[in-house]
Write a protein that holds these residues in place. Structure first.
Motif, mmCIF file in Angstrom:
data_model
loop_
_atom_site.group_PDB
_atom_site.id
_atom_site.type_symbol
_atom_site.label_atom_id
_atom_site.label_comp_id
_atom_site.label_asym_id
_atom_site.label_seq_id
_atom_site.Cartn_x
_atom_site.Cartn_y
_atom_site.Cartn_z
ATOM 1 N N LEU A 237 0.831 -1.204 0.000
ATOM 2 C CA LEU A 237 0.000 0.000 0.000
ATOM 3 C C LEU A 237 0.867 1.255 0.000
ATOM 4 N N SER A 238 0.334 2.324 -0.590
ATOM 5 C CA SER A 238 1.016 3.610 -0.487
ATOM 6 C C SER A 238 0.811 4.117 0.938
ATOM 7 N N ALA A 239 1.605 5.111 1.332
ATOM 8 C CA ALA A 239 1.507 5.629 2.692
ATOM 9 C C ALA A 239 0.092 6.125 2.996
ATOM 10 N N GLY A 240 -0.496 6.820 2.035
ATOM 11 C CA GLY A 240 -1.838 7.351 2.237
ATOM 12 C C GLY A 240 -2.867 6.248 2.406
ATOM 13 N N GLU A 241 -2.748 5.230 1.576
ATOM 14 C CA GLU A 241 -3.679 4.102 1.667
ATOM 15 C C GLU A 241 -3.550 3.402 3.012
ATOM 16 N N LYS A 242 -2.301 3.211 3.425
ATOM 17 C CA LYS A 242 -2.068 2.522 4.682
ATOM 18 C C LYS A 242 -2.679 3.312 5.845
ATOM 19 N N TYR A 243 -2.483 4.618 5.780
ATOM 20 C CA TYR A 243 -3.038 5.487 6.813
ATOM 21 C C TYR A 243 -4.557 5.323 6.873
ATOM 22 N N ASP A 244 -5.196 5.385 5.714
ATOM 23 C CA ASP A 244 -6.656 5.303 5.674
ATOM 24 C C ASP A 244 -7.177 3.966 6.205
#
Ligand code: ADP
Ligand code: ZN
Ligand code: ZN
Length: 733
Positions: A279-286
């Motif tokens: 996952l990208s950082a943003g996806e992981k965060y979400d």
């Protein structure tokens, strides 16, 4: 009254594993699990609150106050409990544990939630009146009105695209439209997969009901490939959700995740959150935030998803439990199922480990009653297992075929393509290490003191034994038959793809580390492959697992020998597992499956048992061997890896630890079977020199010795070497 907090500070590269006391300022509300900022030396750093107490053993004038609370309860009570348990069971450092349970995307505070603007009609306005007041040629506002009457809400960008942004902005200005914010989910690609409705067979039914009626317990679900394990997982999770509980489902690697996610999202929709390293950082965060906020009831993901901050678990499932990716191979080292056991016990819920080819150690546990075994002995479609044909490559070579493919495999490929079906070609690849063999007689050099296959090291043109450290010059002539046709095991995926394209002229897809580097690379390749018939998919270990492509009727295995002779005690086990997994990709629907296995050692017992799908017999052979040779699960192997920029420092520290361990060995005499210090086979990595100590001892000494090793290393830690300890390591390089 004054209160104190025990805090783990985030000091990079620190060998210090200490909890510090800080004063809680009177007007601060501080809880366990909070992320705070504290003074440390001359600066401010992040810290995590482990506990709160009324007294401190340090004098108050020595203690400093917490400066700020950054995030409240970023570590939930269950996860805090997990940290304490892991600390005491696996001897890990607190800060390493924190990093496991709070992903960096959350810790560094740089990633924020994204919102989308959602618009709806303002029903407090007299919209009809407004629309009538508009000039005759103004059509868009009417259309927006009609659209939103029907759809109720829509996001700003979509509406602007449909009806121009000037129109939408005007309507917002006039108060006709109202705006709200909604959390946006940066979303990963999934492989769309329809879900057939099936009736469980009696074995599946039994597995589901047994698990569902159980409290905390570890189940080993042993089901042949294609026996419908996924269906069992789905039913169990459905029932949990119905009872207002949650679930974690682990899958081995990102290559498997898109398909699994596709299946689960189809069934469970927005309840699913996905966590894996792709996952990208943003996806992981979400995804993490979604779980943390309680908006997800099912977490699917790779190893790290076992730390998901989900509460109220009703089941934990680990699919393909034998997979290496469940054991972290760098710091902090842990075995996923043991972490899962801690969480399952905390929630008093069942843990299910599923596999067609369980770890020898897991199966052993199910034999001695530590795990409860559930069996799915037949394929869900009632078809026979695909026929595995073993092809001896030696006669092929002698009769002039020195290509990659045997005549048998070429014939079978033609048949598959003629019928418009699909084939998978599997190429074995294991790290940087490889072996040499004689093409003419099959001779493979082994260690004279360990009888384990020697690994070839290209950089120094040497053969090394990974268990004892012995080194030999690489052979250029066979000592057995004198032939000078010495071959290095293994061919590359790219060459295989090229040859197949030339030979058959059909689309050939490639799946390996290189071709899947791009984001969602796996999902893209798999989707294309599944939509193209006839076609061939060439790949490494990545294609072995989990995939369910109904049109695949042929699997070819090149270089099976590479893992069979890989220099480690689990070589046979890993080979058996790998071949079973790969073979299991064939014939999963109506078409009958065929498997062609190419080898220079057709008589080897592993191949013969694998061809008969005789896991039980293989297990019995293997467990007896482990018992007589004192290997796991009857013994434990510990590897201590010591590394430093200075070769001298690393060697000195290694020697110190080694001498202390020698004293321990004297104490336990012959219950410690092996103790040796040596240069690591991979003796320099990222500019650090590496030494290792290998220790093998009676498994009953486990607790005592782990404690002793930990104590010895605590002292050695002062000396600025990085030290990494593994129990039953997957590799000794
Ligand atoms: P495994 O994970 O054990 O390898 P899968 O769960 O992928 O097997 O199932 C293999 C195939 O069998 C899938 O296509 C699945 O939809 C189908 N299947 C599972 N259970 C049943 C059943 N009870 N009846 C018919 N088909 C089934
Ligand atoms: Zn030879
Ligand atoms: Zn050796």
């Amino acid at each position: 009254m004054m209160k104190f907090a025990e805090i783990i500070v985030d000091v990079v590269n620190s060998q210090v594993d200490r909890v510090f006391d800080y004063i809680i300022p009177e007007d601060f509300l501080v809880n366990n699990g909070d992320m705070v900022v504290v003074p440390f030396g001359s600066r401010y750093i992040e810290g995590y609150v482990l506990a709160i107490k009324d007294t401190s053993s340090y004098s108050i004038d020595k203690l400093k106050p917490i400066k700020e609370v950054v995030l409240q309860q970023v570590i939930k009570p269950e996860i805090l409990y997990l940290i304490h348990e892991m600390k005491s069971k696996f001897y890990l450092k607190y800060i390493d544990l924190i990093k496991l349970v709070v992903p960096s995307e959350i810790r560094n505070g740089q990633i924020k939630t994204q919102y989308s603007k959602i618009l709806r009609l303002n029903n407090d306005c007299d919209i009809d009146n407004y629309l009538q007041s508009l000039p005759k040629n103004s059509k868009n506002p009417h259309k927006v009105y009609a659209y939103l009457q029907n759809k109720l809400e829509e996001n700003y960008t979509t509406l602007s695209k449909m009806f121009t942004s000037s129109c939408i902005n005007k309507l917002l200005e006039e108060g006709i439209l109202l705006e709200t914010k909604k959390e946006k989910r940066r979303k990963t690609a999934t492989l769309k997969k329809e879900n057939k409705v099936v009736t469980l067979n009696k074995y599946q039914e039994n597995a589901v009901t047994t698990v569902l009626s159980s409290d905390f317990q570890t189940f080993l679900l042993h089901g042949v490939t294609g026996s419908g394990k996924t269906e069992v997982y789905i039913r169990i999770i459905k029932e949990c959700i119905k009872n207002s509980k949650t679930a974690i489902m682990l899958v081995p690697e990102i290559s498997l995740t898109p398909q699994m996610c596709g299946i689960f999202e189809n069934i469970f929709g927005e309840n699913v959150a996905v966590l894996h390293s792709g996952l990208s950082a943003g996806e992981k965060y979400d995804e993490w935030k979604k779980i943390y906020d309680g908006r997800a009831t099912i977490v699917i993901g790779a190893r790290s998803a076992i730390f998901a901050p989900i509460t109220n678990l009703g089941v934990i499932i680990i699919d393909e439990e034998h997979d290496n990716s469940y054991i972290s191979d760098n710091n902090p080292r842990f075995e996923t199922y043991k972490v899962a056991q801690i969480r399952a016990k905390y929630n008093n819920c069942p843990l299910v480990l599923g596999s067609a080819t369980p770890n020898i150690e897991s199966y052993y546990k199910s034999e001695i009653g530590e795990f409860t075994r559930l069996e799915l002995p037949i394929r869900a479609n009632n078809k026979e297992m695909p026929r595995i044909e073993i092809v001896d490559m030696l006669p092929e070579f002698r009769s002039g075929n020195n290509g990659i493919f045997s005549n048998k495999l070429l014939q079978e490929l033609s048949t598959t393509i003629k019928h418009g079906n699909q084939a998978m070609i599997f190429i074995n690849r294991r790290g940087f290490a490889s072996y040499l063999s004689c093409r003419s007689c099959g001779y493979i050099p082994r260690c004279t003191s360990c009888d384990i296959t020697l690994s070839y090291h290209k950089e120094c043109n040497e053969l090394k034994c990974h268990y004892c450290g012995n080194r030999y010059r690489a052979i250029t002539k066979c000592p057995n038959c004198g032939s000078d046709e010495i071959k290095l095991g293994g061919v590359g995926t790219q060459r295989v793809v090229e040859e197949l394209q030339n030979l058959f002229g059909v689309p050939v897809f490639r799946m390996d580390v290189d071709s899947t580097k791009t984001k969602d690379g796996h999902a893209k390749i798999l989707t294309e492959f599944s939509n193209t018939k006839p076609s061939i998919l060439v790949g490494t270990q990545m294609i072995a697992k989990g995939h369910d492509f109904p049109a695949v009727d042929l699997v070819g295995i090149l270089d099976a020998d590479l893992s069979l002779f890989f220099g480690e005690y689990r070589a046979s086990e890993k080979t058996f597992q790998l071949i079973t997994q790969v073979a299991g990709r064939a014939g999963r629907s109506d078409v009958e499956g065929r498997v062609v296995l190419q080898t220079y050692f057709p008589k080897n017992y592993v191949y013969n048992l694998v061809a008969n799908y005789n896991y039980k017999k293989f297990y019995e052979k293997e467990i007896n061997l482990r018992k007589t040779t004192n290997f796991p699960p009857f013994a434990e192997i510990v590897r201590i890896l010591i590394s430093n920029e200075s070769e001298d420092v690393a060697r000195d520290v290694t020697r110190d630890i080694f001498y202390q361990l020698k004293d321990v060995k004297v104490e336990y005499k012959d219950r410690i079977y092996f103790l040796q210090a040596m240069q690591s086979p991979l003796n320099k990595l990222k500019n650090k020199y590496r030494f290792q100590i290998i220790l093998r001892y009676d498994v009953e000494l486990s607790q005592i010795l782990q404690q002793k090793i930990y104590n010895i290393l605590q002292d050695a830690n002062q000396r600025k070497c990085s030290i990494f300890v593994e129990t039953n390591p997957l590799s000794l390089s």
